[in-house]
Enzyme design. Structure first.
Site, mmCIF file in Angstrom:
data_model
loop_
_atom_site.group_PDB
_atom_site.id
_atom_site.type_symbol
_atom_site.label_atom_id
_atom_site.label_comp_id
_atom_site.label_asym_id
_atom_site.label_seq_id
_atom_site.Cartn_x
_atom_site.Cartn_y
_atom_site.Cartn_z
ATOM 1 N N SER A 1 0.872 -1.182 0.000
ATOM 2 C CA SER A 1 0.000 0.000 0.000
ATOM 3 C C SER A 1 0.903 1.224 0.000
ATOM 4 O O SER A 1 2.101 1.120 0.296
ATOM 5 C CB SER A 1 -0.859 -0.007 1.273
ATOM 6 O OG SER A 1 -1.506 1.223 1.461
ATOM 7 N N TYR B 1 -2.111 -1.126 10.508
ATOM 8 C CA TYR B 1 -2.131 -1.298 9.048
ATOM 9 C C TYR B 1 -0.803 -0.827 8.435
ATOM 10 O O TYR B 1 -0.208 -1.525 7.608
ATOM 11 C CB TYR B 1 -3.316 -0.511 8.466
ATOM 12 C CG TYR B 1 -3.539 -0.729 6.983
ATOM 13 C CD1 TYR B 1 -4.056 -1.930 6.507
ATOM 14 C CD2 TYR B 1 -3.236 0.264 6.056
ATOM 15 C CE1 TYR B 1 -4.259 -2.134 5.152
ATOM 16 C CE2 TYR B 1 -3.442 0.070 4.694
ATOM 17 C CZ TYR B 1 -3.957 -1.131 4.246
ATOM 18 O OH TYR B 1 -4.159 -1.331 2.897
HETATM 19 P P1 NAI Z 1 -11.715 -5.632 -0.163
HETATM 20 O O1 NAI Z 1 -12.105 -5.615 1.261
HETATM 21 O O2 NAI Z 1 -12.652 -5.178 -1.206
HETATM 22 O O3 NAI Z 1 -11.210 -7.083 -0.569
HETATM 23 C C1 NAI Z 1 -10.363 -7.819 0.254
HETATM 24 C C2 NAI Z 1 -10.738 -9.277 0.154
HETATM 25 O O4 NAI Z 1 -9.845 -10.018 1.010
HETATM 26 C C3 NAI Z 1 -12.163 -9.545 0.648
HETATM 27 O O5 NAI Z 1 -12.879 -10.291 -0.301
HETATM 28 C C4 NAI Z 1 -11.945 -10.308 1.943
HETATM 29 O O6 NAI Z 1 -12.963 -11.243 2.239
HETATM 30 C C5 NAI Z 1 -10.607 -10.995 1.679
HETATM 31 N N1 NAI Z 1 -9.967 -11.402 2.929
HETATM 32 C C6 NAI Z 1 -9.856 -10.693 4.073
HETATM 33 N N2 NAI Z 1 -9.255 -11.431 5.013
HETATM 34 C C7 NAI Z 1 -8.978 -12.640 4.458
HETATM 35 C C8 NAI Z 1 -8.395 -13.827 4.945
HETATM 36 N N3 NAI Z 1 -7.959 -13.918 6.214
HETATM 37 N N4 NAI Z 1 -8.268 -14.880 4.101
HETATM 38 C C9 NAI Z 1 -8.724 -14.802 2.824
HETATM 39 N N5 NAI Z 1 -9.300 -13.695 2.319
HETATM 40 C C10 NAI Z 1 -9.428 -12.625 3.117
HETATM 41 O O7 NAI Z 1 -10.369 -4.767 -0.197
HETATM 42 P P2 NAI Z 1 -9.420 -4.300 -1.378
HETATM 43 O O8 NAI Z 1 -9.395 -2.840 -1.328
HETATM 44 O O9 NAI Z 1 -9.691 -4.991 -2.645
HETATM 45 O O10 NAI Z 1 -8.031 -4.786 -0.766
HETATM 46 C C11 NAI Z 1 -7.188 -5.749 -1.359
HETATM 47 C C12 NAI Z 1 -5.772 -5.507 -0.882
HETATM 48 O O11 NAI Z 1 -5.359 -4.216 -1.342
HETATM 49 C C13 NAI Z 1 -5.598 -5.492 0.639
HETATM 50 O O12 NAI Z 1 -4.396 -6.157 0.973
HETATM 51 C C14 NAI Z 1 -5.478 -4.012 0.960
HETATM 52 O O13 NAI Z 1 -4.749 -3.772 2.135
HETATM 53 C C15 NAI Z 1 -4.766 -3.493 -0.273
HETATM 54 N N6 NAI Z 1 -4.913 -2.070 -0.524
HETATM 55 C C16 NAI Z 1 -6.162 -1.510 -0.677
HETATM 56 C C17 NAI Z 1 -6.274 -0.160 -0.883
HETATM 57 C C18 NAI Z 1 -7.609 0.505 -0.998
HETATM 58 O O14 NAI Z 1 -7.662 1.737 -0.932
HETATM 59 N N7 NAI Z 1 -8.702 -0.209 -1.196
HETATM 60 C C19 NAI Z 1 -5.088 0.719 -0.992
HETATM 61 C C20 NAI Z 1 -3.844 0.024 -0.838
HETATM 62 C C21 NAI Z 1 -3.768 -1.326 -0.618
#
Ligand code: NAI
Length: 256
Positions: free
Chosen positions: A142, A155
């Site tokens: 991130s 985080y």
């Molecule tokens: P999101 O919440 O839409 O998707 C994340 C997915 O990971 C969800 O489907 C969730 O069920 C799954 N997940 C959570 N814990 C889990 C576990 N223990 N085992 C398996 N699956 C699990 O979030 P998003 O935004 O798509 O995030 C994806 C990645 O991107 C994360 O690592 C987040 O930290 C990173 N990120 C997101 C940003 C944002 O602004 N949305 C910015 C920078 C990084």
């Protein structure tokens, strides 16, 4: 020419947000894809959203569990026979609070998913890739892995740890033609960011979003496809000479 033709890609946190959009792009570029996420119903919705292609496998697993991790790697190998691309993407945001007020249980959960989960994924996928003598891992960090900001210390800590993990792994496996890089998005329009906006300013998430967007030089949030396009580049042979690197995809935020 499809850029992931004949490749098998494993995506954690693939049922929503950035992971799901990356799966869509990978499938359109010819990959066979495994999606890992916590719940079967979310995975079924994701598969439907992707048009239920034959080249898709879904596995319910918690990335922080050793047993689950072994299982998602083994099932991918049973079904597709190899793993060329690993998008180590699953993550959670933790609570919004000053460091002194953070609960240690919340810190532990963020580290368990974002760091232990990423580490376990590497532990089980890298031997497959070194055995194949090829592979590309993209670790999800991130902007929070490059810079500090208030009220999200767990985080920030977890996403900085992903940089160390990326560098350590990249150096270990480079001689086997396996590459490991990390991506660093600024705020992206997903469920996670919506939850953070509400955490920063309860009841005024939309205003918070506006304020945050103004801190991004390009003046907007990222969309999941903005991130997926970078992940595709790092997954494909177009990036064959790139490893151990940190890629901002942040509308210029890290530059300021
Ligand atoms: P999101 O919440 O839409 O998707 C994340 C997915 O990971 C969800 O489907 C969730 O069920 C799954 N997940 C959570 N814990 C889990 C576990 N223990 N085992 C398996 N699956 C699990 O979030 P998003 O935004 O798509 O995030 C994806 C990645 O991107 C994360 O690592 C987040 O930290 C990173 N990120 C997101 C940003 C944002 O602004 N949305 C910015 C920078 C990084």
């Amino acid at each position: 020419m499809k850029r992931l033709k004949d490749k098998v890609a494993l995506i954690t946190g693939g049922a929503a947000g950035i992971g799901l959009e990356t799966a869509r792009l990978f499938l359109s570029e010819g990959a066979r894809v495994t999606l890992v996420d916590l719940h079967d119903d979310d995975l079924s919705d994701a598969a439907r959203d992707l048009g239920s292609p034959d080249d898709l496998l879904t596995i319910a697993a918690d990335v922080s569990s050793v047993e689950d991790c072994k299982r998602y790697v083994a099932q991918t190998l049973e079904t597709f026979g190899r793993i060329d691309v690993f998008f180590n993407n699953a993550g959670i945001e933790g609570k919004v609070a000053p460091l002194a007020d953070q609960k240690i249980e919340d810190f532990d959960r963020v580290m368990a998913v974002n760091v232990r989960g990423a580490f376990l994924g590497l532990q089980h996928v890298l031997p497959v890739m070194t055995g194949q003598k090829c592979g590309s891992v993209i670790n999800m960090s991130s902007i929070a892995g490059l810079k500090g900001s208030p009220n999200v210390a767990p985080y920030i800590t977890s996403k900085h740890a992903v940089v160390g993990l990326t560098r350590a792994a990249a150096i270990e496996v480079a001689r086997h033609n396996v590459r490991v890089n990390s991506v660093h998005p600024s705020p992206v329009n997903t469920r996670m960011m919506r939850s953070l906006e509400e955490g920063f300013n309860p009841g005024h998430g939309d205003e918070m979003k506006q304020q945050l967007a103004e801190t991004i030089p390009l003046g907007r949030y990222g969309e999941s496809l903005d991130i997926a396009n970078l992940v595709l580049f790092l997954a494909s042979d177009d990036s064959a000479f790139i490893t151990g690197a940190q890629y901002p995809v942040d509308g210029g935020m890290a530059a300021g």
